[in-house]
Motif scaffolding. Structure first.
Motif, PDB file in Angstrom:
ATOM      1  N   LYS A   1      37.317 -49.343  64.294  1.00  0.00           N
ATOM      2  CA  LYS A   1      38.083 -48.252  63.702  1.00  0.00           C
ATOM      3  C   LYS A   1      39.514 -48.700  63.486  1.00  0.00           C
ATOM      4  O   LYS A   1      40.188 -49.116  64.411  1.00  0.00           O
ATOM      5  CB  LYS A   1      38.031 -47.018  64.587  1.00  0.00           C
ATOM      6  CG  LYS A   1      36.655 -46.433  64.686  1.00  0.00           C
ATOM      7  CD  LYS A   1      36.711 -45.055  65.266  1.00  0.00           C
ATOM      8  CE  LYS A   1      35.313 -44.510  65.293  1.00  0.00           C
ATOM      9  NZ  LYS A   1      35.210 -43.234  64.664  1.00  0.00           N
TER      10      LYS A   1
ATOM     11  N   GLU B   1      32.945 -37.942  61.992  1.00  0.00           N
ATOM     12  CA  GLU B   1      32.598 -38.312  63.372  1.00  0.00           C
ATOM     13  C   GLU B   1      31.135 -38.028  63.676  1.00  0.00           C
ATOM     14  O   GLU B   1      30.444 -38.872  64.240  1.00  0.00           O
ATOM     15  CB  GLU B   1      33.493 -37.581  64.367  1.00  0.00           C
ATOM     16  CG  GLU B   1      34.917 -38.083  64.406  1.00  0.00           C
ATOM     17  CD  GLU B   1      35.036 -39.504  64.932  1.00  0.00           C
ATOM     18  OE1 GLU B   1      34.321 -39.855  65.889  1.00  0.00           O
ATOM     19  OE2 GLU B   1      35.832 -40.257  64.361  1.00  0.00           O
TER      20      GLU B   1
ATOM     21  N   SER C   1      36.627 -46.862  59.116  1.00  0.00           N
ATOM     22  CA  SER C   1      35.651 -47.476  60.022  1.00  0.00           C
ATOM     23  C   SER C   1      34.912 -48.599  59.306  1.00  0.00           C
ATOM     24  O   SER C   1      34.484 -48.440  58.165  1.00  0.00           O
ATOM     25  CB  SER C   1      34.642 -46.444  60.504  1.00  0.00           C
ATOM     26  OG  SER C   1      35.291 -45.438  61.238  1.00  0.00           O
TER      27      SER C   1
ATOM     28  N   GLU D   1      28.957 -40.362  61.516  1.00  0.00           N
ATOM     29  CA  GLU D   1      29.089 -41.718  62.055  1.00  0.00           C
ATOM     30  C   GLU D   1      28.232 -41.887  63.305  1.00  0.00           C
ATOM     31  O   GLU D   1      27.513 -42.874  63.445  1.00  0.00           O
ATOM     32  CB  GLU D   1      30.553 -41.973  62.395  1.00  0.00           C
ATOM     33  CG  GLU D   1      31.056 -43.318  62.008  1.00  0.00           C
ATOM     34  CD  GLU D   1      32.555 -43.404  62.197  1.00  0.00           C
ATOM     35  OE1 GLU D   1      33.025 -43.421  63.352  1.00  0.00           O
ATOM     36  OE2 GLU D   1      33.257 -43.459  61.172  1.00  0.00           O
TER      37      GLU D   1
ATOM     38  N   LEU E   1      31.223 -51.358  65.483  1.00  0.00           N
ATOM     39  CA  LEU E   1      31.988 -50.374  64.730  1.00  0.00           C
ATOM     40  C   LEU E   1      33.451 -50.550  65.090  1.00  0.00           C
ATOM     41  O   LEU E   1      33.832 -50.378  66.245  1.00  0.00           O
ATOM     42  CB  LEU E   1      31.514 -48.954  65.073  1.00  0.00           C
ATOM     43  CG  LEU E   1      32.180 -47.814  64.320  1.00  0.00           C
ATOM     44  CD1 LEU E   1      31.884 -47.902  62.826  1.00  0.00           C
ATOM     45  CD2 LEU E   1      31.698 -46.476  64.874  1.00  0.00           C
TER      46      LEU E   1
END
Length: 76
Positions: free
Chosen positions: A66, A45, A70, A48, A64
């Motif tokens: 998910k 996280e 991802s 990212e 992006l």
């Protein structure tokens, strides 16, 4: 960019370098976007977020998605 530890910074730099290589390869092939599957561990996280921030600051358009992993699409 600020990271909680040196290991996260190294992982970020590794991902960033790979993305830069792929962007340059895409540009040299005459395409205007690439996609990357981000398959990272539990600390993903923060990495990212930093990758997305870096790409936006560089002027790229990104999306992006998910799912089980991802999917990052980068356009220029």
């Amino acid at each position: 960019m600020e990271f909680k530890n040196e290991d996260l910074k190294n992982k970020f730099e590794s991902h960033k370098n790979k993305i830069q290589e792929n962007i340059e390869m895409g540009k040299s092939m005459g395409v205007n976007k690439i996609s990357a599957i981000l398959a990272m561990d539990d600390e993903s996280e923060e990495i990212e977020r930093q990758l997305v921030s870096w790409l936006l600051l560089e002027g790229y358009r990104i999306s992006l998605k998910k799912e089980d992993f991802s999917i990052l699409t980068i356009e220029w």
